[in-house]
Design a protein around this motif. Structure first.
Motif, PDB file in Angstrom:
ATOM      1  N   LEU A 169       1.376  -1.450   0.665  1.00 47.57           N
ATOM      2  CA  LEU A 169      -0.245  -0.215  -0.069  1.00 47.57           C
ATOM      3  C   LEU A 169       1.131   1.347  -0.065  1.00 47.57           C
ATOM      4  O   LEU A 169       1.593   0.726   0.682  1.00 47.57           O
ATOM      5  N   ASN A 170       0.358   2.308  -0.895  1.00 43.08           N
ATOM      6  CA  ASN A 170       1.121   3.523  -0.580  1.00 43.08           C
ATOM      7  C   ASN A 170       0.443   4.426   1.186  1.00 43.08           C
ATOM      8  O   ASN A 170      -0.598   4.139   1.624  1.00 43.08           O
TER       9      ASN A 170
ATOM     10  N   THR B 159      -3.178   5.247   1.582  1.00 41.42           N
ATOM     11  CA  THR B 159      -3.964   4.521   1.340  1.00 41.42           C
ATOM     12  C   THR B 159      -2.907   3.695   3.184  1.00 41.42           C
ATOM     13  O   THR B 159      -4.579   3.162   3.424  1.00 41.42           O
TER      14      THR B 159
ATOM     15  N   LYS C 175      -6.895   4.128   5.471  1.00 40.02           N
ATOM     16  CA  LYS C 175      -7.155   2.623   5.351  1.00 40.02           C
ATOM     17  C   LYS C 175      -7.020   1.369   6.232  1.00 40.02           C
ATOM     18  O   LYS C 175      -7.705   0.872   6.998  1.00 40.02           O
ATOM     19  N   ILE C 176      -5.983   2.187   7.000  1.00 43.76           N
ATOM     20  CA  ILE C 176      -5.247   1.230   8.106  1.00 43.76           C
ATOM     21  C   ILE C 176      -5.578   2.002  10.020  1.00 43.76           C
ATOM     22  O   ILE C 176      -6.275   1.622  10.426  1.00 43.76           O
TER      23      ILE C 176
ATOM     24  N   LYS D  45       7.050  -3.201  -1.286  1.00 44.35           N
ATOM     25  CA  LYS D  45       6.147  -4.040  -2.138  1.00 44.35           C
ATOM     26  C   LYS D  45       7.094  -4.056  -3.564  1.00 44.35           C
ATOM     27  O   LYS D  45       6.421  -5.765  -4.420  1.00 44.35           O
TER      28      LYS D  45
ATOM     29  N   TYR E  38      -6.023  -6.586  10.661  1.00 43.92           N
ATOM     30  CA  TYR E  38      -6.726  -5.656  11.070  1.00 43.92           C
ATOM     31  C   TYR E  38      -8.112  -5.374  11.751  1.00 43.92           C
ATOM     32  O   TYR E  38      -8.584  -6.220  11.433  1.00 43.92           O
TER      33      TYR E  38
ATOM     34  N   HIS F  37     -10.251  -3.399  12.441  1.00 41.56           N
ATOM     35  CA  HIS F  37     -11.534  -3.503  11.288  1.00 41.56           C
ATOM     36  C   HIS F  37     -12.364  -4.347  10.091  1.00 41.56           C
ATOM     37  O   HIS F  37     -12.817  -3.963   9.935  1.00 41.56           O
ATOM     38  N   MET F  38     -11.369  -4.965   9.817  1.00 46.71           N
ATOM     39  CA  MET F  38     -11.733  -5.804   8.840  1.00 46.71           C
ATOM     40  C   MET F  38     -11.849  -7.201   9.666  1.00 46.71           C
ATOM     41  O   MET F  38     -10.892  -7.778  10.398  1.00 46.71           O
TER      42      MET F  38
ATOM     43  N   PHE G  24      -6.581  -9.320   2.367  1.00 49.42           N
ATOM     44  CA  PHE G  24      -5.863  -7.526   2.077  1.00 49.42           C
ATOM     45  C   PHE G  24      -4.267  -7.805   1.551  1.00 49.42           C
ATOM     46  O   PHE G  24      -3.865  -6.781   0.915  1.00 49.42           O
TER      47      PHE G  24
ATOM     48  N   TYR H 273      -4.272  -6.742  -2.167  1.00 47.61           N
ATOM     49  CA  TYR H 273      -4.796  -5.211  -2.056  1.00 47.61           C
ATOM     50  C   TYR H 273      -4.647  -4.142  -3.571  1.00 47.61           C
ATOM     51  O   TYR H 273      -5.656  -4.048  -4.087  1.00 47.61           O
ATOM     52  N   THR H 274      -3.576  -4.494  -3.189  1.00 52.96           N
ATOM     53  CA  THR H 274      -2.436  -4.179  -4.981  1.00 52.96           C
ATOM     54  C   THR H 274      -2.633  -4.906  -6.250  1.00 52.96           C
ATOM     55  O   THR H 274      -2.423  -4.036  -7.581  1.00 52.96           O
TER      56      THR H 274
END
Lengths: 284, 354
Positions: free
Chosen positions: A185-186, A189, A193-194, B73, B87, B89-90, B98, B101-102
């Motif tokens: 993730l960038n 984000t 998001k986190i 990444k 996470y 909240h997921m 996740f 995600y990308t």
């Protein structure tokens, strides 16, 4: 089978401890002091002009006429809209920008970070009254007088909010952010998001403070606006008091109506403050 | 899958050097465990491989390409953290997904990968749950699932089991090992627990103060430690050490008797190492015999660890069977010739076995 001797004391022999009694008494007195004016506000809003100085809490002949008059007055609805629009916009702006800056200060190492944080904090030490003149001059030169932007700009981002969010972001373990970084993730984000979902209690607190602060703001909106169409509710209600004879029942009705959104905001957001979600993803 | 090479890797924080130019090759598909005490640089090394720490010097190669400047990444590695970092909240499904995600895979394909990972890890029925409703072991499995779903070139594990209780830890050790056999992906695993290192690794890297002390298979390290630190770090309970002297091919140790033949070492003050499981109570014969007062006992069921006071030092011996020796009694314990480890008293380097 024989009955076991009971180890419980009978209810009437329980110790009476003074601590809770004192605490409850103090809380009750404090609560009454705070609630009484509110009750009189609602009570007065249900009275006719002739009954206003009759200080009975329950009106002899309660009436909703004042509410119909206030709601039927186009100006009130306009001020109500102005206040709602301004308070909501400033709240959203604060949640976004204060969090973004707070996150950056809490989670990134860069030269001057400490100095920037101190500079932001130092603005908390300047009273609003001192800032009003430069704000006014600035607004005047930039043509912001009598505009929504003019009312809103000083509060779009606050040092208090930045400080609050920074402190909360510091409690978010770096593992979460690094896990997201490894997942590709960038940085924006990761924040959105986190990190943001993990500080929902702080966001809720900030949203409540900001909304209430702007909903009840009086001084700056009074100075920066001259057009009645741009008045916020507190400024508009105060104008009720000065334009003719003071109509207390109308002012109280307006004030009673003005408390509804604040109560709603608190009721909706308070559960998020209580709910601590963050630790659930960590070790048990 | 990929080979990982560390060529003179250095990490410096301001003026402090945390990792001192280490060299290591991790073969494709190998399970390598970095082990060492807190602050030895093992986690820092792992984080440099992950791309979460800048590399101050040397080169890091993944699949024959230098990746020093690449973002995490871009390295196509997956990492499992000590605190799981799933996470809150997921849901479990969203957490596992996740990792993708990308990824530009179609939604249906992503869903298939999530379900496949969940099946391998026994999480199929928990996909809609939140982490708060999971046990520690399940949370750790979710974290592994998130790493797995991406089909990375290598998995990096940073002390992933240290928050679990002993029973669950043993179970997860086995599961991770089984996963490695199944996927065949390179794994770099960091732990301070030598049992994890011994039971899981193809190759163990022992680190101390930012240096690699020894690299080898678990058996290599157990049988041929290069120094006292490694010798004591590997094996549980730790190796006993008693001071002694080599002179004229014999061993002189206070409170002990050496009866194991002539030793072919030069005369010198030494440390003699003997593993508790090689030092057996109540046997007679050649070798090293230590006798002393029993100061403590640790019955383990099938055997008992006996702490003996020998010449001012405490050594641990093993009493086989279910008889538990009495504290305060005097006992002799013997180590067979060939089971001793000799170390230079000054340099602490290994001299050989005796």
């Amino acid at each position: 089978m024989t009955a076991m001797p009971s180890t419980e004391l009978p209810a009437n022999r329980r110790d009476i401890r003074p601590g809770p009694i004192i605490a409850w008494t103090v809380l009750l007195i404090g609560g009454l002091i705070m609630v009484t004016p509110l009750l009189f506000m609602f009570s007065t809003s249900l009275k006719t002009a002739g009954q206003v100085y009759d200080l009975r809490l329950i009106p002899a002949a309660p009436t909703f006429d004042n509410y119909l008059k206030v709601l039927g007055d186009g100006r009130f609805m306009q001020w109500f809209f102005n206040s709602t629009f301004i308070a909501l916009t400033v709240t959203v702006s604060n949640v976004f920008f204060d969090s973004l800056v707070g996150y950056t200060l809490a989670k990134f190492e860069f030269r001057g970070r400490y100095f920037i944080f101190l500079a932001i904090l130092s603005t908390l030490m300047i009273p609003t009254e001192m800032l009003v003149i430069p704000w006014y001059l600035m607004s005047s030169q930039l043509g912001w007088l009598d505009t929504y932007w003019g009312i809103m700009f000083p509060g779009m981002m606050t040092a208090f909010g930045t400080f609050l969010m920074k402190q909360f972001f510091e409690t978010v373990p770096n593992d979460f952010l690094e896990a997201a970084r490894v997942d590709g993730l960038n940085e924006f984000t990761i924040w959105w998001k986190i990190a943001m979902p993990m500080v929902v209690p702080a966001i809720s607190a900030l949203a409540i403070f900001t909304f209430l602060g702007n909903w009840t703001a009086f001084f700056w909106p009074l100075i920066v606006t001259t057009s009645k169409e741009l008045y916020t509710l507190p400024v508009g209600l105060s104008s009720f008091a000065v334009e003719q004879s003071i109509k207390w029942e109308m002012i109280m009705t307006g004030a009673a109506l003005a408390t509804i959104p604040t109560l709603l905001v608190f009721l909706v957001l308070q559960r998020f403050i209580v709910r601590g979600v963050m630790l659930a993803g960590l070790k048990g | 899958m990929a080979k990982i090479e560390l060529q003179g890797l250095v990490k410096e924080y301001a003026k402090t050097r945390a990792v001192h130019g280490i060299n290591l090759t991790i073969e494709d598909g190998e399970f390598v465990v970095f082990v060492g005490p807190s602050g030895c640089g093992k986690s820092t090394t792992l984080r440099m491989i992950a791309g979460l720490e800048d590399i101050s010097g040397g080169n890091l190669l993944i699949g024959d390409e230098v990746v020093n400047q690449r973002e995490p990444k871009q390295r196509n590695i997956a990492m499992v953290f000590q605190n799981y970092a799933i996470y809150p909240h997921m849901t479990v499904g969203q957490n596992i997904g996740f990792g993708l995600y990308t990824s530009k895979l179609p939604k249906a394909e992503k869903q298939r990968l999530i379900e496949e990972a969940a099946k391998v890890l026994g999480l199929e029925k928990l996909l809609d749950r939140r982490p708060a409703a999971l046990s520690g072991g399940q949370r750790q499995r979710v974290a592994i699932g998130r790493a797995m779903v991406r089909e990375p070139a290598a998995f990096l594990f940073d002390e992933p089991l240290s928050n679990l209780d002993a029973q669950l830890r043993a179970q997860m050790r086995l599961e991770i090992k089984r996963l490695h056999h199944r996927l065949g992906t390179t794994i770099v695993y960091v732990t301070h627990d030598q049992i994890e290192a011994m039971t899981m690794a193809d190759k163990i890297v022992v680190m101390r103060d930012g240096h690699i002390l020894q690299v080898g298979t678990p058996t290599d390290l157990y049988e041929h430690p290069v120094d006292i630190f490694t010798a004591r770090f590997i094996g549980s309970p730790s190796m006993n050490l008693v001071s002694g002297t080599l002179s004229a091919g014999g061993l002189a140790i206070e409170g002990t008797k050496w009866d194991g033949g002539k030793l072919d070492f030069p005369d010198a003050p030494i440390k003699i190492g003997v593993r508790p499981h090689d030092l057996i109570v109540g046997t007679e014969g050649p070798g090293l015999t230590l006798s002393g007062e029993v100061v403590a006992v640790e019955p383990l069921g099938s055997e008992t660890l006996v702490h003996l006071a020998v010449g001012g030092e405490t050594v641990i011996a093993t009493a086989p069977g279910r008889v538990v020796p009495k504290v305060g009694s005097t006992l002799a314990a013997r180590a067979e010739p060939g089971s001793l480890y000799l170390f230079d008293a000054a340099t602490e380097r290994a001299l050989g076995r005796a």
